[in-house]
Write an enzyme that holds these catalytic residues in place. Structure first.
Site, PDB file in Angstrom:
ATOM      1  N   ASN A  72      -4.394   6.934   7.171  1.00 30.79           N
ATOM      2  CA  ASN A  72      -4.420   6.691   5.725  1.00 30.79           C
ATOM      3  C   ASN A  72      -5.564   7.522   5.159  1.00 30.79           C
ATOM      4  OD1 ASN A  72      -4.410   5.592   3.112  1.00 30.79           O
ATOM      5  ND2 ASN A  72      -5.786   3.948   3.717  1.00 30.79           N
ATOM      6  N   TRP A 105       2.856   6.082   1.818  1.00 30.77           N
ATOM      7  CA  TRP A 105       2.945   6.494   0.413  1.00 30.77           C
ATOM      8  C   TRP A 105       2.676   7.993   0.446  1.00 30.77           C
ATOM      9  CZ3 TRP A 105      -0.142   8.764  -3.365  1.00 30.77           C
ATOM     10  CH2 TRP A 105       0.275   8.581  -4.689  1.00 30.77           C
ATOM     11  N   LYS A 159       2.096  -2.954 -17.695  1.00 30.84           N
ATOM     12  CA  LYS A 159       2.958  -3.775 -16.834  1.00 30.84           C
ATOM     13  C   LYS A 159       4.420  -3.389 -17.045  1.00 30.84           C
ATOM     14  CE  LYS A 159       0.400  -4.715 -14.888  1.00 30.84           C
ATOM     15  NZ  LYS A 159      -0.918  -4.790 -14.390  1.00 30.84           N
ATOM     16  N   GLU A 206      -2.772  -3.374 -21.439  1.00 34.26           N
ATOM     17  CA  GLU A 206      -2.403  -3.963 -20.149  1.00 34.26           C
ATOM     18  C   GLU A 206      -0.936  -4.417 -20.168  1.00 34.26           C
ATOM     19  OE1 GLU A 206      -3.324  -3.921 -17.285  1.00 34.26           O
ATOM     20  OE2 GLU A 206      -2.523  -5.675 -16.279  1.00 34.26           O
ATOM     21  N   ARG A 250       0.810  -1.215   0.000  1.00 34.61           N
ATOM     22  CA  ARG A 250       0.000   0.000   0.000  1.00 34.61           C
ATOM     23  C   ARG A 250       0.848   1.273   0.000  1.00 34.61           C
ATOM     24  NH1 ARG A 250      -5.196  -1.053   1.363  1.00 34.61           N
ATOM     25  NH2 ARG A 250      -5.487   1.126   1.887  1.00 34.61           N
TER      26      ARG A 250
HETATM   27  O1  M6R Z   1      -8.116  -1.807  -6.775  1.00 34.55           O
HETATM   28  P1  M6R Z   1      -8.453  -1.325  -8.157  1.00 34.55           P
HETATM   29  O2  M6R Z   1      -8.670  -2.442  -9.129  1.00 34.55           O
HETATM   30  O3  M6R Z   1      -9.620  -0.364  -8.152  1.00 34.55           O
HETATM   31  O4  M6R Z   1      -7.184  -0.507  -8.606  1.00 34.55           O
HETATM   32  C1  M6R Z   1      -7.138   0.206  -9.804  1.00 34.55           C
HETATM   33  C2  M6R Z   1      -5.724   0.573 -10.196  1.00 34.55           C
HETATM   34  O5  M6R Z   1      -5.135   1.356  -9.210  1.00 34.55           O
HETATM   35  C3  M6R Z   1      -4.865  -0.660 -10.416  1.00 34.55           C
HETATM   36  O6  M6R Z   1      -5.404  -1.475 -11.397  1.00 34.55           O
HETATM   37  C4  M6R Z   1      -3.437  -0.285 -10.845  1.00 34.55           C
HETATM   38  O7  M6R Z   1      -3.459   0.326 -12.091  1.00 34.55           O
HETATM   39  C5  M6R Z   1      -2.605  -1.557 -10.857  1.00 34.55           C
HETATM   40  N1  M6R Z   1      -1.622  -1.512  -9.838  1.00 34.55           N
HETATM   41  C6  M6R Z   1      -1.950  -1.805 -12.150  1.00 34.55           C
HETATM   42  O8  M6R Z   1      -1.118  -2.889 -12.177  1.00 34.55           O
END
Ligand code: M6R
Length: 608
Positions: free
Chosen positions: A102, A76, A484, A480, A29
């Site tokens: 948070n 963060w 990555k 996608e 996180r």
């Molecule tokens: O928890 P979520 O699916 O809502 O998160 C959305 C994005 O923050 C998440 O998909 C992010 O882009 C990923 N870490 C990508 O790998």
């Protein structure tokens, strides 16, 4: 954005080690600084430092701390850069109250100004630090007891928060509260936890209490009491047993969580298929009946909704748009009671998505979601939920939850096809047969492409920039794949519709420039061959994610990453992403990076 955890235990046994073990499970996180507060000899003791947990415990003995009670934070950065001063916990002037947080306190500047005028001295640039000072102020000026002072403080906060407070004024308890940021309670016979997420205590207990917005909890070693801090009513909520197993939140022999989660995909997809959810039919029927449908998501989840958008258009024969959650305002005027909004999310806590949902609900829309984390905020804002059953995902880069999200889109799409009659009985049965084979295709794809991905990665790791090209449904697979590579290997990667690549991107192509093509043997096949030729003619080095035995493309590209045959017309978007996950993973490893914890990123983006 940040990970918070609190532990109250019966004995003084290894509190430092226990809190660090839990924090390690929340490091996905945020991981730019770490801090812990304990109570030793009736005094609040704060130990904190900039860096990841493993770096910080080399500098300060966090795991050696004593006491029965501790709160810990992994950060963060939002307000103020990563530094020791800005790390949590933050304390009041007298060092009696420690707070971890948070979220974002939107009105912190005006509160801080008042507190400074009253003589409070601040050590950090954070929004959080106003909380201990405000509590101190209520105790000093209004003669309040600690608990009342905390409640009065949180009522003054605007924005989002999950907070935990520990104080020498009440040394046996942790007080915590939440609004819009996640917080859960874990119950064990000799230890109680509060945390941002279940993996923090999964190796100790599966008994979980989910907290709702505006709830305040008093946590002691033998129990918890919940009240609503706006109306002060007591809330009775019993724990439930989470189905996740402790080993799901451990690396299980893999060097990184990301690789473990890539390998888990065949079983997570099989779990999703095996668990029949009544909500599937209800959601599909409502989508089919709706006048307007908007899919809503962020990041990787958005790419899965692009598959959903295509399938809903195809099978429900109606306009359907997938919108990035932070861009929701552009569709807000179109939302009314005849609208279905379908959010997709791994965490169920992405703030942009939550805010858009809240607005859509106000305008009368029905919210039907696909979410991985049971009981998360998005599920609670939803009229119906399709769960992804992918288990906990710790790696910051989404892998198994992307394929689960995409599978859920196919599930809804096929069900709508059946309801609308667009898929006749035989076609539907055939489609379901292929759908049921997805887990085994994914497994074979991992086995076939892993070693090759590792080899290509040695070459890719030297590059600064790349293109990922696809057509039709697999444009999102390309997106996608490129995401990555960007996220974990820090190589600029841009996905483009292959046909559009000659309208600009081709200008960047020079000798040995990497171009990845997602090229299943479907209706896009012929045209993508043309695009490969165009790129090769300009010196590009091409990688093809192709169907096994596809000689036409196999002979054109430098490297071919093969997917088992028979899936070209349907459901390509799931197996075709696998080689790109592996390629990004191994490229990051070759560059000496930690793929599970990429710089500047956080798994759940719980701020706007
Ligand atoms: O928890 P979520 O699916 O809502 O998160 C959305 C994005 O923050 C998440 O998909 C992010 O882009 C990923 N870490 C990508 O790998």
């Amino acid at each position: 954005m940040c990970g918070i955890v609190g532990i109250v235990q019966r004995d003084t046994n290894k509190i430092g080690k226990n809190i660090i073990d839990s924090l390690k499970k929340l490091e996905y996180r945020g991981y730019d600084s770490v801090g812990v507060a304990t109570i030793e000899n009736n005094q609040v003791k704060v130990s904190k430092e900039e860096g990841k947990i493993t770096e910080v415990i080399e500098k300060i003995q966090l795991d050696d701390l004593h006491g029965k009670i501790a709160i810990g934070h992994t950060r963060w950065a939002t307000h103020g850069p990563p530094s020791k001063e800005n790390s949590h916990p933050h304390i009041d002037c007298k060092n009696e109250i420690a707070v971890i947080h948070n979220g974002i306190i939107e009105n912190f500047q005006s509160l801080k100004k008042d507190l400074v005028t009253q003589g409070h001295v601040f050590q950090s640039e954070t929004d959080t630090e106003i909380i201990p000072h405000l509590i101190e102020q209520f105790i000093q000026k209004e003669q309040m007891a600690l608990k009342d002072a905390i409640i009065h403080t949180i009522r003054k906060l605007e924005g989002t928060f999950a907070i935990c407070v520990l104080s020498s004024l009440d040394p046996d308890k942790i007080y915590c509260a939440k609004r819009d940021s996640p917080l859960v309670i874990g119950i064990n016979s000799d230890r109680m936890f509060c945390a941002s997420d279940i993996p923090a205590f999964l190796s100790h207990t599966r008994q979980v209490v989910l907290l709702h917005d505006d709830e305040f909890v008093t946590l002691s070693h033998d129990g918890y009491e919940i009240i609503n801090f706006t109306n002060m009513k007591r809330v009775e909520r019993r724990p439930y047993i989470v189905s996740w197993k402790p080993e799901m939140a451990q690396k299980g022999g893999f060097p990184h969580f990301m690789l473990k989660e890539i390998h888990e995909q065949s079983s997570s997809l099989a779990d999703y298929i095996r668990i029949k959810q009544p909500s599937l039919h209800k959601i599909s029927e409502k989508v089919y009946d709706a006048k307007k449908v908007f899919l809503l998501a962020a990041g990787t989840a958005h790419y899965s909704t692009l598959t959903g958008e295509n399938l809903i258009r195809k099978y429900a024969k109606k306009p359907c748009t997938s919108i990035i959650a932070s861009e929701y305002d552009s569709i807000s005027p179109l939302i009314d009671e005849d609208t279905i909004v379908l959010p997709v999310s791994q965490s169920g806590e992405t703030m942009d998505t939550i805010m858009a949902i809240k607005d859509a609900k106000k305008s009368g829309a029905k919210i039907l979601s696909a979410v991985n984390v049971i009981g998360s905020s998005i599920t609670r804002h939803s009229d119906d939920v399709l769960y992804l059953y992918a288990g906990p995902e710790i790696g910051v880069a989404a892998t198994k939850t992307y394929t689960a999200q995409t599978l859920s889109m196919w599930d809804i799409g096929l069900e709508i096809g059946r309801i609308s009659g667009e898929l006749g009985n035989n076609e539907y049965d055939e489609a379901r047969k292929l759908y049921n084979k997805i887990p085994s295709v994914v497994k074979q794809t991992i086995v076939r492409s892993e070693a090759l991905a590792n080899r290509i990665a040695s070459w890719f790791a030297e590059k600064n920039s790349s293109f990922y090209l696809g057509r039709g449904l697999n444009l999102q697979t390309a997106k996608e794949g490129a995401l990555k590579m960007k996220e974990i290997a820090y190589i600029h990667s841009e996905a483009y519709p292959a046909g559009e690549s000659k309208h600009g991107p081709i200008a960047l192509i020079e000798e040995d420039y990497p171009v990845v093509f997602i090229a299943p043997k479907d209706q896009t096949h012929k045209r993508i061959i043309g695009n490969i030729m165009e790129m090769k003619a300009r010196g590009a080095t091409t990688i093809g994610v192709i169907e096994k035995g596809d000689k036409e493309i196999g002979e054109l590209v430098k490297w071919k990453m093969e997917i088992p045959k028979g899936y070209s017309e349907m459901i390509t978007t799931i197996p075709y992403v696998i080689p790109m996950q592996l390629l990004a993973y191994y490229t990051a490893v070759k560059k000496g990076l930690d793929p599970s914890y990429p710089r500047n990123l956080s798994k759940s983006v719980t701020v706007l």
